[in-house]
Design an enzyme around this catalytic site. Structure first.
Site, PDB file in Angstrom:
ATOM      1  N   CYS A  92       0.816  -1.230   0.000  1.00 28.26           N
ATOM      2  CA  CYS A  92       0.000   0.000   0.000  1.00 28.26           C
ATOM      3  C   CYS A  92       0.844   1.272   0.000  1.00 28.26           C
ATOM      4  CB  CYS A  92      -0.947   0.007   1.193  1.00 28.26           C
ATOM      5  SG  CYS A  92      -2.168  -1.315   1.101  1.00 28.26           S
ATOM      6  N   HIS A  95      -3.388   7.520   2.409  1.00 26.73           N
ATOM      7  CA  HIS A  95      -3.764   6.199   1.893  1.00 26.73           C
ATOM      8  C   HIS A  95      -5.139   5.866   2.457  1.00 26.73           C
ATOM      9  CE1 HIS A  95      -3.936   2.079   0.861  1.00 26.73           C
ATOM     10  NE2 HIS A  95      -3.698   1.629   2.084  1.00 26.73           N
ATOM     11  N   ASN A 112     -10.004   0.203  -0.137  1.00 30.82           N
ATOM     12  CA  ASN A 112      -8.540   0.281  -0.117  1.00 30.82           C
ATOM     13  C   ASN A 112      -8.003  -0.256  -1.439  1.00 30.82           C
ATOM     14  OD1 ASN A 112      -5.803  -0.092   0.267  1.00 30.82           O
ATOM     15  ND2 ASN A 112      -5.995  -1.030   2.290  1.00 30.82           N
TER      16      ASN A 112
HETATM   17  C1  LIG Z   1     -10.062  -4.942   9.514  1.00 26.41           C
HETATM   18  C2  LIG Z   1     -10.727  -3.933  10.431  1.00 26.41           C
HETATM   19  C3  LIG Z   1     -11.760  -3.127   9.692  1.00 26.41           C
HETATM   20  C4  LIG Z   1     -11.424  -4.671  11.573  1.00 26.41           C
HETATM   21  O1  LIG Z   1     -11.998  -3.749  12.462  1.00 26.41           O
HETATM   22  P1  LIG Z   1     -11.770  -3.897  14.033  1.00 26.41           P
HETATM   23  O2  LIG Z   1     -12.558  -2.855  14.663  1.00 26.41           O
HETATM   24  O3  LIG Z   1     -10.279  -3.888  14.265  1.00 26.41           O
HETATM   25  O4  LIG Z   1     -12.411  -5.292  14.332  1.00 26.41           O
HETATM   26  P2  LIG Z   1     -11.746  -6.608  14.953  1.00 26.41           P
HETATM   27  O5  LIG Z   1     -10.758  -7.181  13.993  1.00 26.41           O
HETATM   28  O6  LIG Z   1     -11.274  -6.278  16.328  1.00 26.41           O
HETATM   29  O7  LIG Z   1     -13.009  -7.536  15.013  1.00 26.41           O
HETATM   30  C5  LIG Z   1     -14.125  -7.228  15.834  1.00 26.41           C
HETATM   31  C6  LIG Z   1     -15.199  -8.247  15.567  1.00 26.41           C
HETATM   32  O8  LIG Z   1     -15.763  -8.005  14.262  1.00 26.41           O
HETATM   33  C7  LIG Z   1     -15.744  -9.224  13.521  1.00 26.41           C
HETATM   34  N1  LIG Z   1     -15.599  -8.889  12.108  1.00 26.41           N
HETATM   35  C8  LIG Z   1     -14.479  -8.814  11.360  1.00 26.41           C
HETATM   36  N2  LIG Z   1     -14.800  -8.514  10.099  1.00 26.41           N
HETATM   37  C9  LIG Z   1     -16.133  -8.402  10.050  1.00 26.41           C
HETATM   38  C10 LIG Z   1     -17.039  -8.105   9.021  1.00 26.41           C
HETATM   39  N3  LIG Z   1     -16.645  -7.862   7.761  1.00 26.41           N
HETATM   40  N4  LIG Z   1     -18.350  -8.076   9.312  1.00 26.41           N
HETATM   41  C11 LIG Z   1     -18.789  -8.300  10.554  1.00 26.41           C
HETATM   42  N5  LIG Z   1     -17.975  -8.602  11.582  1.00 26.41           N
HETATM   43  C12 LIG Z   1     -16.656  -8.639  11.316  1.00 26.41           C
HETATM   44  C13 LIG Z   1     -14.573  -9.976  14.070  1.00 26.41           C
HETATM   45  O9  LIG Z   1     -14.707 -11.351  13.788  1.00 26.41           O
HETATM   46  C14 LIG Z   1     -14.686  -9.684  15.533  1.00 26.41           C
HETATM   47  O10 LIG Z   1     -15.678 -10.497  16.089  1.00 26.41           O
HETATM   48  P3  LIG Z   1     -15.474 -11.133  17.564  1.00 26.41           P
HETATM   49  O11 LIG Z   1     -15.374  -9.951  18.481  1.00 26.41           O
HETATM   50  O12 LIG Z   1     -16.716 -11.946  17.727  1.00 26.41           O
HETATM   51  O13 LIG Z   1     -14.218 -11.926  17.480  1.00 26.41           O
HETATM   52  C15 LIG Z   1      -9.673  -2.975  11.023  1.00 26.41           C
HETATM   53  O14 LIG Z   1      -8.920  -3.645  12.000  1.00 26.41           O
HETATM   54  C16 LIG Z   1      -8.726  -2.379  10.011  1.00 26.41           C
HETATM   55  O15 LIG Z   1      -9.120  -1.554   9.232  1.00 26.41           O
HETATM   56  N6  LIG Z   1      -7.441  -2.786  10.096  1.00 26.41           N
HETATM   57  C17 LIG Z   1      -6.352  -2.229   9.327  1.00 26.41           C
HETATM   58  C18 LIG Z   1      -6.592  -2.220   7.877  1.00 26.41           C
HETATM   59  C19 LIG Z   1      -5.391  -1.764   7.183  1.00 26.41           C
HETATM   60  O16 LIG Z   1      -4.957  -0.679   7.381  1.00 26.41           O
HETATM   61  N7  LIG Z   1      -4.852  -2.649   6.365  1.00 26.41           N
HETATM   62  C20 LIG Z   1      -3.699  -2.597   5.629  1.00 26.41           C
HETATM   63  C21 LIG Z   1      -2.873  -1.463   5.632  1.00 26.41           C
HETATM   64  S1  LIG Z   1      -2.933  -0.968   4.027  1.00 26.41           S
END
Ligand SMILES: CC(C)(COP(=O)(O)OP(=O)(O)OC[C@H]1O[C@@H](n2cnc3c(N)ncnc32)[C@H](O)[C@@H]1OP(=O)(O)O)[C@@H](O)C(=O)NCCC(=O)NCCS
Length: 323
Positions: free
Chosen positions: A114, A250, A280
């Site tokens: 990214c 980004h 993204n």
């Molecule tokens: C991926 C992302 C959106 C997840 O959001 P989050 O608030 O961190 O959520 P978590 O990973 O803590 O998950 C929370 C809950 O939501 C659930 N969950 C994950 N994806 C889900 C989805 N698409 N729909 C519904 N629930 C979802 C998880 O399973 C978890 O459930 P649990 O509590 O029962 O285990 C976030 O962490 C993110 O944006 N991360 C970085 C992305 C990034 O920058 N990536 C690359 C750099 S380029």
């Protein structure tokens, strides 16, 4: 003093729109969850017969038109991607041939996930300011949908396809003021695509060879790291947060973008946000956002732009540009 000045911008999004409602049919998720946790409403997906090169060529053509230049004027092409058409030739070489850029020009890809566009911009800036090139095409182009596991709700809701491009030209007038790159290869397990040519092709089928991410952990590192690079960039230029006219981040997650804006003390009105419509798009996200805000008239000549990215590697970087 020679600067690399942004002469033109261009971008391209594939026609097919994939909404959150469509993803509800694929995995256990909801439109509400995706909007609240990521800010994403929809993303674009490449057609079966489109590739990274095709997206890049349209974005680059539009940037050349905006700059009032022809392919023959270009002597350097650097393309950031983690989803290239082939092992080789590089996608930059394919774009060179496709557009009719001079044989003999320099063309190569950079791989920094990214952060790929910021890495490409840094290298192009160095070429231009040291006399190695006069006019460069700097491109970010991605077909992320090809490396997504469409059964993994933690990742498949996040990514989209697209391309963006800048034309840079050597100029006495100020342009790119500084670029800052970093990497930390020690966190591979948090974000990766676990197959590659030298490891063989066994993992190519099914979900085994697709993008893997421990999203929550990546999120925390991204917020911390981007806060630091904002400080580093302003300090290097002796500038204050209030000097920045536009943040072009980004576009990974609206909550990461909001955290960086807060760190800068910048209202969200001065942050270019495309994550809702694009998702993204990895290396394409910054030049895509840049082009959107130039074309809709928000970004004007003379304004100070701060670009920043974080991605797999980990890699991260920034650029400060007097537009
Ligand atoms: C991926 C992302 C959106 C997840 O959001 P989050 O608030 O961190 O959520 P978590 O990973 O803590 O998950 C929370 C809950 O939501 C659930 N969950 C994950 N994806 C889900 C989805 N698409 N729909 C519904 N629930 C979802 C998880 O399973 C978890 O459930 P649990 O509590 O029962 O285990 C976030 O962490 C993110 O944006 N991360 C970085 C992305 C990034 O920058 N990536 C690359 C750099 S380029």
């Amino acid at each position: 003093m020679t600067y690399a000045r942004v002469k033109g911008t261009g971008s391209y999004l594939p026609e097919r729109v994939m909404t959150n409602a469509e993803l509800e049919q694929l995995v256990d998720t909801s439109d509400r969850w995706i909007r609240e946790r990521t800010g994403i409403c929809e993303r674009r997906i490449v057609a079966d017969d489109q590739s990274c090169r095709d997206l890049a060529m349209i974005a680059a053509s539009r940037a050349l038109d905006a700059a009032g230049l022809q392919p023959g004027d270009i002597d350097l092409i650097i393309l950031g991607t983690c989803t290239p058409d082939r092992v080789f030739p590089s996608t930059a070489c394919l774009v060179q041939a496709g557009l009719g850029v001079n044989p003999g020009a320099v063309a190569f890809d950079v791989s920094a996930a990214c952060s790929g566009f910021i890495y490409a911009l840094d290298v192009a800036n160095r070429f231009i300011t040291t006399g190695g090139a006069r006019r460069a095409l700097v491109i970010g182009s991605e077909t992320m949908s090809r490396i997504i596991d469409w059964t993994d709700r933690g990742t498949c809701v996040l990514f989209g396809d697209g391309a963006g491009a800048l034309v840079l030209e050597a100029d006495d007038e100020t342009g790119i003021l500084s670029t800052h790159l970093h990497a930390d290869g020690g966190c591979e397990d948090l974000l990766n695509v676990p197959w590659g040519v030298s490891q063989g092709y066994d993992a190519l089928s099914g979900s085994a060879g697709k993008l893997k991410m421990r999203g929550n952990e990546v999120f925390k590192v991204a917020v911390r790291t981007l806060g630091r690079i904002v400080d580093e960039t302003l300090e290097a230029n002796g500038l204050a947060k209030s000097d920045v006219d536009w943040l072009i981040p980004h576009q990974a997650n609206i909550r990461i973008i909001q955290a960086t804006a807060k760190k800068l003390g910048l209202p969200m009105e001065q942050v270019v946000q495309t994550v809702a419509e694009h998702g993204n798009t990895s290396a394409a996200s910054i030049p895509l956002a840049f082009d959107v805000a130039v074309r809709d008239g928000r970004i004007r000549r003379g304004e100070l732009l701060l670009l920043e990215a974080f991605g797999g590697g980990f890699t991260w970087g920034s650029a400060l540009i007097r537009y």
